[in-house]
Motif scaffolding. Structure first.
Motif, PDB file in Angstrom:
ATOM      1  N   TYR A  20       0.845  -1.200   0.000  1.00  0.00           N
ATOM      2  CA  TYR A  20       0.000   0.000   0.000  1.00  0.00           C
ATOM      3  C   TYR A  20       0.875   1.243   0.000  1.00  0.00           C
ATOM      4  O   TYR A  20       1.970   1.259   0.570  1.00  0.00           O
ATOM      5  N   LYS A  21       0.370   2.271  -0.648  1.00  0.00           N
ATOM      6  CA  LYS A  21       1.065   3.550  -0.719  1.00  0.00           C
ATOM      7  C   LYS A  21       0.101   4.677  -0.387  1.00  0.00           C
ATOM      8  O   LYS A  21      -1.119   4.509  -0.440  1.00  0.00           O
ATOM      9  N   ASN A  22       0.652   5.830  -0.068  1.00  0.00           N
ATOM     10  CA  ASN A  22      -0.109   7.060   0.079  1.00  0.00           C
ATOM     11  C   ASN A  22       0.445   8.092  -0.881  1.00  0.00           C
ATOM     12  O   ASN A  22       1.669   8.202  -1.027  1.00  0.00           O
ATOM     13  N   THR A  23      -0.441   8.818  -1.539  1.00  0.00           N
ATOM     14  CA  THR A  23       0.014   9.903  -2.412  1.00  0.00           C
ATOM     15  C   THR A  23      -0.980  11.054  -2.327  1.00  0.00           C
ATOM     16  O   THR A  23      -2.167  10.843  -2.036  1.00  0.00           O
ATOM     17  N   LYS A  24      -0.499  12.245  -2.563  1.00  0.00           N
ATOM     18  CA  LYS A  24      -1.363  13.420  -2.552  1.00  0.00           C
ATOM     19  C   LYS A  24      -1.710  13.774  -3.994  1.00  0.00           C
ATOM     20  O   LYS A  24      -0.824  13.999  -4.816  1.00  0.00           O
ATOM     21  N   VAL A  25      -2.998  13.802  -4.305  1.00  0.00           N
ATOM     22  CA  VAL A  25      -3.435  14.137  -5.664  1.00  0.00           C
ATOM     23  C   VAL A  25      -3.401  15.646  -5.852  1.00  0.00           C
ATOM     24  O   VAL A  25      -3.180  16.411  -4.914  1.00  0.00           O
ATOM     25  N   SER A  26      -3.638  16.094  -7.087  1.00  0.00           N
ATOM     26  CA  SER A  26      -3.418  17.495  -7.444  1.00  0.00           C
ATOM     27  C   SER A  26      -4.291  18.460  -6.656  1.00  0.00           C
ATOM     28  O   SER A  26      -3.919  19.625  -6.459  1.00  0.00           O
ATOM     29  N   ARG A  27      -5.454  18.008  -6.169  1.00  0.00           N
ATOM     30  CA  ARG A  27      -6.298  18.937  -5.399  1.00  0.00           C
ATOM     31  C   ARG A  27      -6.063  18.838  -3.890  1.00  0.00           C
ATOM     32  O   ARG A  27      -6.806  19.410  -3.100  1.00  0.00           O
ATOM     33  N   GLY A  28      -5.024  18.089  -3.497  1.00  0.00           N
ATOM     34  CA  GLY A  28      -4.577  18.126  -2.119  1.00  0.00           C
ATOM     35  C   GLY A  28      -4.994  16.974  -1.231  1.00  0.00           C
ATOM     36  O   GLY A  28      -4.476  16.834  -0.120  1.00  0.00           O
ATOM     37  N   PHE A  29      -5.899  16.115  -1.672  1.00  0.00           N
ATOM     38  CA  PHE A  29      -6.319  14.987  -0.857  1.00  0.00           C
ATOM     39  C   PHE A  29      -5.298  13.855  -0.918  1.00  0.00           C
ATOM     40  O   PHE A  29      -4.631  13.652  -1.942  1.00  0.00           O
ATOM     41  N   ILE A 102      -6.838   9.732 -12.384  1.00  0.00           N
ATOM     42  CA  ILE A 102      -5.791   9.986 -13.371  1.00  0.00           C
ATOM     43  C   ILE A 102      -4.500  10.414 -12.675  1.00  0.00           C
ATOM     44  O   ILE A 102      -3.398  10.030 -13.098  1.00  0.00           O
ATOM     45  N   ASP A 103      -4.612  11.160 -11.593  1.00  0.00           N
ATOM     46  CA  ASP A 103      -3.419  11.526 -10.820  1.00  0.00           C
ATOM     47  C   ASP A 103      -2.708  10.289 -10.283  1.00  0.00           C
ATOM     48  O   ASP A 103      -1.471  10.229 -10.257  1.00  0.00           O
ATOM     49  N   LEU A 104      -3.485   9.295  -9.851  1.00  0.00           N
ATOM     50  CA  LEU A 104      -2.874   8.053  -9.374  1.00  0.00           C
ATOM     51  C   LEU A 104      -2.128   7.351 -10.507  1.00  0.00           C
ATOM     52  O   LEU A 104      -1.013   6.837 -10.313  1.00  0.00           O
TER      53      LEU A 104
END
Length: 341
Positions: A20-29, A102-104
């Motif tokens: 599992y990973k965590n990433t911040k998408v373009s709108r900040g979530f 799409i950010d993912l």
């Protein structure tokens, strides 16, 4: 992170927390997602879950496809699991959720994937198809079919009456409870009653207690609890429960507030009609015993906008990935292998 290592029916590590990973998408979530890269020559499958679930919904599919070399990208959607859980409704507009997906893909360097979805995930995948079709090799909708942009605003009571007149059942009566001010809190306070109805012993329970207006609330207020369905193990139930207790329902239920308040209307109005058409291969796995969405409700959209779609019916209720795991896995695999990728 929550570890899914111990709950798999086969006790393997296919959904190990280490993947599992965590990433911040373009709108900040922040999005929490499972990712296993594809072997050479294999496509990546994007699996988008619905309500009231998490990425764990797909663990039996991960267990099947990962050893075969398929890539797997399986997020907790906004409001669910370990992904951000905003209390406001506005962030749940479908075009924004599609952009998050799409950010993912961008974060993992995936130019194209096969999109596969269920329940509210099907709505997200539908907007991905309208707005970012070039990023997908193919699409597979499960239980809930492809939904084109909606030109008209929804008035929930009128919508429920329209569905009842057209299909003989109100189908969406439970939306009244889910969008009520006290809906989320009541369900959280009676989590076993809620889950016993969400994952009912038989699909026919939904016809009595989910689709009519007022019956879901009655079930919760009476604190009804039944046995587990035969297709769900105690370990799986305990895991579903633990994830939902941790994440809560208040944010997640914004999917229903978003739809009932027509927050997609302005976005949908900007989508050109030519973008409604799905030009990539499509699979629709329909659930013939699902009282909230029988095949006849979804097939017309596929006939009109994806006439090339392969349509399969399975004799299950809503949770086909659990109820008919082997059949679903086999149908997906046969369809994927038939594609000229």
């Amino acid at each position: 992170m929550y570890s899914l290592r111990f709950i798999s029916p086969q006790n393997n590590d296919d959904m190990d927390a280490a993947l599992y990973k965590n990433t911040k998408v373009s709108r900040g979530f922040t999005y929490h997602y499972f990712y296993s890269p594809a072997a050479a020559g294999k496509p990546t499958l994007l699996l988008i879950h619905g309500f009231p679930s998490s990425s764990y919904d797909w663990h039996r599919q991960v267990e099947y496809f990962r050893p075969k070399g398929y890539g797997l990208l399986v997020p907790d959607v906004l409001g669910a699991g370990e992904t951000s859980r905003p209390e406001e409704t506005e962030p749940f507009r479908l075009n924004l959720l599609a952009r998050d997906i799409i950010d993912l893909l961008d974060d993992e360097g995936l130019s194209q994937v096969i999109g596969i979805a269920h329940d509210w995930g099907s709505g997200i995948l539908s907007r991905c198809a309208n707005l970012y079709q070039e990023r997908f090799l193919a699409f597979a909708w499960n239980a809930v079919g492809y939904t084109p942009p909606q030109k008209y605003k929804m008035e929930l009571d009128a919508f429920i009456e329209y569905i009842k007149a057209a299909t003989g059942s109100p189908r969406y009566g439970y939306w009244k409870f889910f969008t009520a001010e006290d809906g989320a809190a009541l369900c959280e306070q009676n989590i076993d009653s809620f889950l016993n109805l969400a994952y009912s012993e038989t699909p026919e329970v939904w016809a009595e207690w989910v689709t009519p207006v007022g019956k879901f609330r009655q079930w919760i207020e009476e604190k009804r609890v039944t046995g587990l369905p035969k297709w769900l193990t105690q370990e799986e139930y305990d895991t579903l429960r633990a994830i939902l207790v941790k994440s809560g329902l208040k944010s997640f239920m914004n999917f229903y507030h978003m739809a009932a308040n027509s927050l997609n209307h302005e976005d949908d109005a900007k989508i050109p009609e030519e973008a409604y058409v799905i030009r990539k291969p499509v699979l629709f796995v329909a659930t013939s015993r699902d009282p909230t969405g029988p095949p006849a409700m979804w097939k017309p959209n596929h006939t009109k906008y994806a006439p090339q779609a392969k349509v399969i019916e399975v004799e299950t209720g809503h949770w086909l990935m659990f109820e008919a795991t082997d059949r679903v896995n086999a149908e997906w695999e046969a369809w994927i292998e038939s594609l000229d990728l």
